[in-house]
Design a protein around this motif. Sequence first.
Motif, PDB file in Angstrom:
ATOM      1  N   ARG A  31       0.826  -1.212   0.000  1.00  0.00           N
ATOM      2  CA  ARG A  31       0.000   0.000   0.000  1.00  0.00           C
ATOM      3  C   ARG A  31       0.861   1.263   0.000  1.00  0.00           C
ATOM      4  N   ASP A  32       2.156   1.100  -0.155  1.00  0.00           N
ATOM      5  CA  ASP A  32       3.098   2.215  -0.241  1.00  0.00           C
ATOM      6  C   ASP A  32       2.994   3.139   0.974  1.00  0.00           C
ATOM      7  N   PRO A  33       3.448   2.668   2.141  1.00  0.00           N
ATOM      8  CA  PRO A  33       3.310   3.469   3.366  1.00  0.00           C
ATOM      9  C   PRO A  33       3.974   4.838   3.296  1.00  0.00           C
ATOM     10  N   LYS A  34       5.017   4.983   2.482  1.00  0.00           N
ATOM     11  CA  LYS A  34       5.715   6.273   2.396  1.00  0.00           C
ATOM     12  C   LYS A  34       4.859   7.363   1.771  1.00  0.00           C
ATOM     13  N   SER A  35       3.837   6.966   1.008  1.00  0.00           N
ATOM     14  CA  SER A  35       2.959   7.950   0.369  1.00  0.00           C
ATOM     15  C   SER A  35       1.677   8.181   1.159  1.00  0.00           C
ATOM     16  N   ARG A  36       1.487   7.417   2.238  1.00  0.00           N
ATOM     17  CA  ARG A  36       0.235   7.490   2.990  1.00  0.00           C
ATOM     18  C   ARG A  36       0.323   8.553   4.090  1.00  0.00           C
ATOM     19  N   ILE A  55      -7.612  -8.958  19.184  1.00  0.00           N
ATOM     20  CA  ILE A  55      -7.301 -10.025  20.133  1.00  0.00           C
ATOM     21  C   ILE A  55      -8.371 -11.103  20.101  1.00  0.00           C
ATOM     22  N   ASN A  56      -7.937 -12.350  20.042  1.00  0.00           N
ATOM     23  CA  ASN A  56      -8.856 -13.481  20.088  1.00  0.00           C
ATOM     24  C   ASN A  56      -9.391 -13.684  21.497  1.00  0.00           C
ATOM     25  N   SER A  57     -10.431 -14.514  21.611  1.00  0.00           N
ATOM     26  CA  SER A  57     -11.086 -14.732  22.899  1.00  0.00           C
ATOM     27  C   SER A  57     -10.202 -15.445  23.913  1.00  0.00           C
ATOM     28  N   ASP A  58      -9.105 -16.056  23.453  1.00  0.00           N
ATOM     29  CA  ASP A  58      -8.201 -16.702  24.404  1.00  0.00           C
ATOM     30  C   ASP A  58      -7.328 -15.702  25.152  1.00  0.00           C
ATOM     31  N   GLY A  59      -7.343 -14.432  24.705  1.00  0.00           N
ATOM     32  CA  GLY A  59      -6.554 -13.402  25.361  1.00  0.00           C
ATOM     33  C   GLY A  59      -5.060 -13.556  25.164  1.00  0.00           C
ATOM     34  N   ARG A  60      -4.648 -14.394  24.213  1.00  0.00           N
ATOM     35  CA  ARG A  60      -3.225 -14.657  24.016  1.00  0.00           C
ATOM     36  C   ARG A  60      -2.789 -14.570  22.556  1.00  0.00           C
ATOM     37  N   THR A  61      -3.736 -14.671  21.640  1.00  0.00           N
ATOM     38  CA  THR A  61      -3.394 -14.651  20.217  1.00  0.00           C
ATOM     39  C   THR A  61      -4.155 -13.526  19.509  1.00  0.00           C
ATOM     40  N   LEU A  62      -3.666 -13.185  18.313  1.00  0.00           N
ATOM     41  CA  LEU A  62      -4.212 -12.066  17.547  1.00  0.00           C
ATOM     42  C   LEU A  62      -4.738 -12.536  16.198  1.00  0.00           C
ATOM     43  N   PHE A  63      -5.645 -11.757  15.622  1.00  0.00           N
ATOM     44  CA  PHE A  63      -6.105 -12.032  14.270  1.00  0.00           C
ATOM     45  C   PHE A  63      -6.133 -10.733  13.478  1.00  0.00           C
ATOM     46  N   SER A  64      -6.100 -10.855  12.163  1.00  0.00           N
ATOM     47  CA  SER A  64      -6.036  -9.683  11.292  1.00  0.00           C
ATOM     48  C   SER A  64      -7.422  -9.075  11.094  1.00  0.00           C
ATOM     49  N   ASN A  65      -7.474  -7.757  11.151  1.00  0.00           N
ATOM     50  CA  ASN A  65      -8.708  -7.019  10.897  1.00  0.00           C
ATOM     51  C   ASN A  65      -8.773  -6.672   9.415  1.00  0.00           C
ATOM     52  N   PRO A  66      -9.710  -7.245   8.664  1.00  0.00           N
ATOM     53  CA  PRO A  66      -9.761  -6.995   7.215  1.00  0.00           C
ATOM     54  C   PRO A  66     -10.120  -5.557   6.859  1.00  0.00           C
ATOM     55  N   TYR A  67     -10.679  -4.826   7.814  1.00  0.00           N
ATOM     56  CA  TYR A  67     -11.070  -3.438   7.550  1.00  0.00           C
ATOM     57  C   TYR A  67     -10.217  -2.446   8.342  1.00  0.00           C
ATOM     58  N   SER A  68      -8.976  -2.829   8.577  1.00  0.00           N
ATOM     59  CA  SER A  68      -8.082  -1.935   9.305  1.00  0.00           C
ATOM     60  C   SER A  68      -7.847  -0.642   8.539  1.00  0.00           C
ATOM     61  N   TRP A  69      -7.831   0.450   9.261  1.00  0.00           N
ATOM     62  CA  TRP A  69      -7.606   1.740   8.632  1.00  0.00           C
ATOM     63  C   TRP A  69      -6.148   1.924   8.210  1.00  0.00           C
ATOM     64  N   ASN A  70      -5.263   1.005   8.612  1.00  0.00           N
ATOM     65  CA  ASN A  70      -3.868   1.163   8.166  1.00  0.00           C
ATOM     66  C   ASN A  70      -3.712   0.815   6.683  1.00  0.00           C
ATOM     67  N   LYS A  71      -4.759   0.319   6.064  1.00  0.00           N
ATOM     68  CA  LYS A  71      -4.735   0.145   4.609  1.00  0.00           C
ATOM     69  C   LYS A  71      -4.852   1.484   3.891  1.00  0.00           C
ATOM     70  N   LEU A  72      -5.280   2.503   4.629  1.00  0.00           N
ATOM     71  CA  LEU A  72      -5.466   3.829   4.060  1.00  0.00           C
ATOM     72  C   LEU A  72      -4.487   4.864   4.625  1.00  0.00           C
ATOM     73  N   ALA A  73      -3.988   4.617   5.829  1.00  0.00           N
ATOM     74  CA  ALA A  73      -3.093   5.583   6.474  1.00  0.00           C
ATOM     75  C   ALA A  73      -2.207   4.853   7.474  1.00  0.00           C
ATOM     76  N   ASN A  74      -1.094   5.468   7.811  1.00  0.00           N
ATOM     77  CA  ASN A  74      -0.251   4.972   8.895  1.00  0.00           C
ATOM     78  C   ASN A  74      -0.903   5.392  10.204  1.00  0.00           C
ATOM     79  N   LEU A  75      -1.071   4.438  11.138  1.00  0.00           N
ATOM     80  CA  LEU A  75      -1.868   4.687  12.340  1.00  0.00           C
ATOM     81  C   LEU A  75      -0.994   4.821  13.572  1.00  0.00           C
TER      82      LEU A  75
END
Length: 460
Positions: free
Chosen positions: A73-78, A106-126
């Motif tokens: 997504r070319d972070p340098k241009s975001r 965060i998953n319900s186990d409180g120990r692992t993570l999952f990817s958010n398909p609608y993360s705003w970092n696809k549009l900007a550096n957060l």
Amino acid sequence: MGNSSFFFFVFCFIFLLVLGTCDCLSDQEKDRIDQLPGQPSNVDFEQYSGYVTVNEEAGRALFYWLTESPANRDPKSRPLLLWLNGGPGCSSVAYGAAEEIGPLHINSDGRTLFSNPYSWNKLANLLFLESPAGVGYSYSNTTSDLYTFGDAKTAEDSYAFLVNWFERFPQYKHRDFYISGESYAGHYVPQLSQLIYERNKGVKNPVINFKGFMVGNAVTDDYNDYVGTFEYWWTHGLISDSTYKSLQKTCEGSSSEHPPVECIRALNTAEMEQGRIDPYSIYTRPCSYTTSLKRRGRYPWMRGAYDPCTENYSNQYFNLPEVQKAFHANITKLSYPWQTCSDIVGGYWTDSPLSMLPIYKELIAAGLRVWVFSGDTDSVVPLTATRYSIDALNLSTIANWYPWYDNGKVGGWSQIYDGLTFVTVTGAGHEVPLHRPRQAFILFRSFLENKAMERSSISI
């Protein structure tokens, strides 16, 4: 001098020369996150986290988490977006990052993570900031700080953070910069925006290239927040006619920070009449009703954050020693556990202006981009409160109230004013990106492009 002594001298000289010139790792590189515990294998973006000192004398340092845009997504241009959560006293890492707009949830186990398909970092550096000190991992070596925070001090510290952070990350200097947040960040965001705007005056090429802000379900104006909130409760069948009239008589026109005794009694009656609902999302089942209300309090006033089960997962994950090590966090070994919301900071708030509307007027007149959005199932800072506040600005209408669409369905409604765009998201509660992630993504994209919400179906 013998040969062995000579070579030893040369070795020491070269070692000291290299040590003195390399400066080891830069502060930015020290903040790089190699890998978070439990993160998925498909992480394709750079992450940084750590502390930025905002007051040397008091020993105050604020914790941040930067999630850049993916490589493709070319972070340098975001652009760069700073996200703030409210409370006061609630963590932007817990809410904004870990359950709303961030790329890793965060998953319900409180120990692992999952990817958010609608993360705003696809549009900007957060950039997520835990502010003020005492919130999350942020700390102060001066204990009295935790009992003396208010709006003004928080804004000053956040500004100091930004100034120092841009020195650590010079590649973001002069980059388009925006601020967003929700709830009591309806105070944080405009006040920080005003501070940046005023200190940029007269600077030809400011380091903090501030372009505008966007807030959601935001505490804005005490009088209109009261009027609109009580009306929402009554029109949605949450309170009786008599309680509605009592709230109007005893609360409207008073300070939200120090309501009179009669107002507090009416609020308590309203709480009993509403029953076991989640006030932050009135049509969804609460996850942990008793614990939540005991810990945060319900309406005195606009305090707290949405309390889904995801809050429990955050409390578990961010207290794991291996997680804190990966985040370069808790370096001072705090005497208290990491919390989603700080009871101390939120309980001793010292100053809170009655209205943000004068700041809105100043920044609108300056030509900055200002968007306001509202989830329509939130009863804590409801749609009606926001509409009354916007109406009080007396702005001219450019485009009257109209539905916007997503995949052929109404995603909400919008009205465009001269200097401000207002957007609602249907079916969303207090945390719009949590309840309606796709629609929130569309909203943010429209904000960045400064384009009106679509009147017909769109794809992403």
